[in-house]
Write a protein that holds these residues in place. Structure first.
Motif, mmCIF file in Angstrom:
data_model
loop_
_atom_site.group_PDB
_atom_site.id
_atom_site.type_symbol
_atom_site.label_atom_id
_atom_site.label_comp_id
_atom_site.label_asym_id
_atom_site.label_seq_id
_atom_site.Cartn_x
_atom_site.Cartn_y
_atom_site.Cartn_z
ATOM 1 N N TRP A 61 88.497 57.188 87.220
ATOM 2 C CA TRP A 61 88.256 57.765 88.461
ATOM 3 C C TRP A 61 87.302 56.770 89.331
ATOM 4 C CZ3 TRP A 61 83.186 58.233 89.502
ATOM 5 C CH2 TRP A 61 82.288 58.050 88.291
ATOM 6 N N ALA A 62 86.274 56.180 88.478
ATOM 7 C CA ALA A 62 85.675 55.106 89.363
ATOM 8 C C ALA A 62 86.480 53.878 89.778
ATOM 9 C CB ALA A 62 84.492 54.799 88.456
ATOM 10 N N GLY A 63 87.388 53.536 88.787
ATOM 11 C CA GLY A 63 88.492 52.398 89.233
ATOM 12 C C GLY A 63 89.224 52.683 90.348
ATOM 13 N N SER A 64 89.539 53.957 90.588
ATOM 14 C CA SER A 64 90.432 54.229 91.779
ATOM 15 C C SER A 64 89.503 54.171 92.992
ATOM 16 C CB SER A 64 90.685 55.724 91.686
ATOM 17 O OG SER A 64 91.639 55.979 90.611
ATOM 18 N N ALA A 65 88.307 54.678 92.956
ATOM 19 C CA ALA A 65 87.306 54.464 94.148
ATOM 20 C C ALA A 65 87.286 53.101 94.465
ATOM 21 C CB ALA A 65 86.060 55.107 93.748
ATOM 22 N N CYS A 66 87.088 52.164 93.282
ATOM 23 C CA CYS A 66 86.762 50.834 93.638
ATOM 24 C C CYS A 66 88.100 50.028 94.133
ATOM 25 C CB CYS A 66 86.498 50.068 92.389
ATOM 26 S SG CYS A 66 84.757 50.564 91.648
ATOM 27 N N ALA A 67 89.081 50.451 93.593
ATOM 28 C CA ALA A 67 90.525 50.010 93.975
ATOM 29 C C ALA A 67 90.590 50.009 95.600
ATOM 30 C CB ALA A 67 91.771 50.493 93.225
ATOM 31 N N ALA A 68 90.370 51.177 96.302
ATOM 32 C CA ALA A 68 90.417 51.466 97.567
ATOM 33 C C ALA A 68 89.448 50.673 98.329
ATOM 34 C CB ALA A 68 89.920 52.944 97.809
ATOM 35 N N ALA A 69 88.357 50.312 97.738
ATOM 36 C CA ALA A 69 87.174 49.563 98.392
ATOM 37 C C ALA A 69 87.698 48.045 98.095
ATOM 38 C CB ALA A 69 85.766 49.470 97.741
ATOM 39 N N THR A 70 88.361 47.395 97.140
ATOM 40 C CA THR A 70 88.843 46.360 96.975
ATOM 41 C C THR A 70 90.064 46.047 97.984
ATOM 42 O OG1 THR A 70 88.161 46.033 94.847
ATOM 43 C CG2 THR A 70 89.926 44.813 95.223
ATOM 44 N N VAL A 71 90.761 46.845 98.294
ATOM 45 C CA VAL A 71 91.988 46.526 99.227
ATOM 46 C C VAL A 71 91.206 46.399 100.619
ATOM 47 C CG1 VAL A 71 93.974 47.577 100.211
ATOM 48 C CG2 VAL A 71 93.665 47.859 97.870
ATOM 49 N N LEU A 72 90.331 47.078 101.107
ATOM 50 C CA LEU A 72 89.703 46.889 102.125
ATOM 51 C C LEU A 72 88.986 45.758 102.186
ATOM 52 C CD1 LEU A 72 88.294 50.401 102.827
ATOM 53 C CD2 LEU A 72 89.995 49.391 103.858
ATOM 54 N N VAL A 73 88.388 45.087 101.100
ATOM 55 C CA VAL A 73 87.812 43.742 101.111
ATOM 56 C C VAL A 73 88.864 42.886 101.370
ATOM 57 C CG1 VAL A 73 86.742 41.821 99.587
ATOM 58 C CG2 VAL A 73 85.800 44.378 99.823
ATOM 59 N N ALA A 74 89.990 42.744 100.635
ATOM 60 C CA ALA A 74 91.160 41.778 100.834
ATOM 61 C C ALA A 74 91.575 41.917 102.385
ATOM 62 C CB ALA A 74 92.299 42.175 99.781
ATOM 63 N N LEU A 75 91.763 43.079 102.762
ATOM 64 C CA LEU A 75 92.320 42.995 104.138
ATOM 65 C C LEU A 75 91.198 42.492 105.212
ATOM 66 C CD1 LEU A 75 93.907 46.735 104.000
ATOM 67 C CD2 LEU A 75 95.268 44.380 104.048
ATOM 68 N N GLU A 76 90.070 43.021 105.186
ATOM 69 C CA GLU A 76 88.977 42.298 105.996
ATOM 70 C C GLU A 76 89.030 40.892 105.896
ATOM 71 O OE1 GLU A 76 85.290 40.502 107.346
ATOM 72 O OE2 GLU A 76 85.906 40.608 104.942
ATOM 73 N N ARG A 77 89.275 40.271 104.860
ATOM 74 C CA ARG A 77 89.080 38.734 104.671
ATOM 75 C C ARG A 77 90.148 38.246 105.528
ATOM 76 N NH1 ARG A 77 84.670 37.688 104.496
ATOM 77 N NH2 ARG A 77 85.063 35.436 103.618
ATOM 78 N N VAL A 78 91.456 38.739 105.345
ATOM 79 C CA VAL A 78 92.351 38.156 106.376
ATOM 80 C C VAL A 78 92.034 38.681 107.733
ATOM 81 C CG1 VAL A 78 94.982 38.263 106.733
ATOM 82 C CG2 VAL A 78 94.047 38.153 104.464
ATOM 83 N N HIS A 79 91.525 39.699 108.041
ATOM 84 C CA HIS A 79 91.616 40.064 109.493
ATOM 85 C C HIS A 79 90.337 39.455 110.041
ATOM 86 C CE1 HIS A 79 91.410 42.999 112.919
ATOM 87 N NE2 HIS A 79 89.902 43.000 112.897
ATOM 88 N N SER A 80 89.369 39.161 109.306
ATOM 89 C CA SER A 80 88.342 38.377 109.913
ATOM 90 C C SER A 80 88.585 36.834 110.326
ATOM 91 C CB SER A 80 87.055 38.394 108.866
ATOM 92 O OG SER A 80 87.395 37.628 108.031
ATOM 93 N N GLY A 81 89.560 36.491 109.676
ATOM 94 C CA GLY A 81 90.163 35.158 110.067
ATOM 95 C C GLY A 81 89.574 33.946 109.093
ATOM 96 N N ALA A 82 88.906 34.596 107.934
ATOM 97 C CA ALA A 82 88.335 33.776 107.020
ATOM 98 C C ALA A 82 89.404 33.278 106.086
ATOM 99 C CB ALA A 82 87.086 34.652 106.140
ATOM 100 N N HIS A 83 90.332 33.792 105.899
ATOM 101 C CA HIS A 83 91.311 33.488 104.818
ATOM 102 C C HIS A 83 92.789 34.015 105.382
ATOM 103 C CE1 HIS A 83 88.563 32.802 101.763
ATOM 104 N NE2 HIS A 83 88.057 33.890 101.748
ATOM 105 N N TYR A 84 93.764 33.194 104.732
ATOM 106 C CA TYR A 84 95.232 33.206 104.854
ATOM 107 C C TYR A 84 95.463 34.362 103.645
ATOM 108 C CZ TYR A 84 95.517 28.766 107.291
ATOM 109 O OH TYR A 84 95.332 28.000 108.389
ATOM 110 N N PRO A 85 96.524 35.312 103.918
ATOM 111 C CA PRO A 85 96.947 36.063 102.995
ATOM 112 C C PRO A 85 97.062 35.387 101.473
ATOM 113 C CG PRO A 85 98.181 36.240 104.971
ATOM 114 C CD PRO A 85 97.280 35.191 105.087
ATOM 115 N N SER A 86 97.612 34.098 101.399
ATOM 116 C CA SER A 86 97.710 33.632 100.256
ATOM 117 C C SER A 86 96.373 33.372 99.564
ATOM 118 C CB SER A 86 98.667 32.287 100.255
ATOM 119 O OG SER A 86 97.922 31.321 101.003
#
Length: 121
Positions: A61-86
């Motif tokens: 159950w905690a892993g599910s909550a963490c997974a949602a936050a992890t996806v947001l971290v990954a998306l933010e890194r691309v959206h912010s211009g800090a990283h390429y999707p790769s």
């Protein structure tokens, strides 16, 4: 997380020099405060994925909550211009590998009959 950060930031970033995405590609003005280090791979994503992969087997159950936050971290890194999707994809792979390594490491160590390794006697 520490193993993922070490592999991503301490090893991979030192081996691969990759500039951050061009500012012109970012559709907003918040690109001035980006790190000067290599963009490859995403250390933030590596750490977030490693944490999620470590928590999920014990507390799904905690892993599910963490997974949602992890996806947001990954998306933010691309959206912010800090990283390429790769960069983010490789960071995620490093995080998964680090979590697997840490989970497996205790089984790889030799048994010492209940005594800690290097104990006197």
């Amino acid at each position: 997380m520490a193993v993922a950060e070490l592999l991503a930031n301490g090893v991979a970033k030192q081996l691969v020099e990759r500039r951050r995405p061009p500012k012109e590609w970012i559709p907003h003005d918040d690109v001035e405060d980006r790190p000067d280090s290599s963009s490859f791979p995403s250390g933030h994503t590596a750490a977030a994925v490693a944490f999620t992969a470590a928590v999920a087997p014990s507390w799904p159950w905690a892993g599910s909550a963490c997974a949602a936050a992890t996806v947001l971290v990954a998306l933010e890194r691309v959206h912010s211009g800090a990283h390429y999707p790769s960069d983010v994809a490789v960071g995620a792979a490093i995080g998964l590998a680090a979590a697997a390594l840490v989970r497996t490491a205790p089984r790889l160590l030799p048994r010492h009959g209940g005594r800690p390794p290097f104990a006197g006697g």
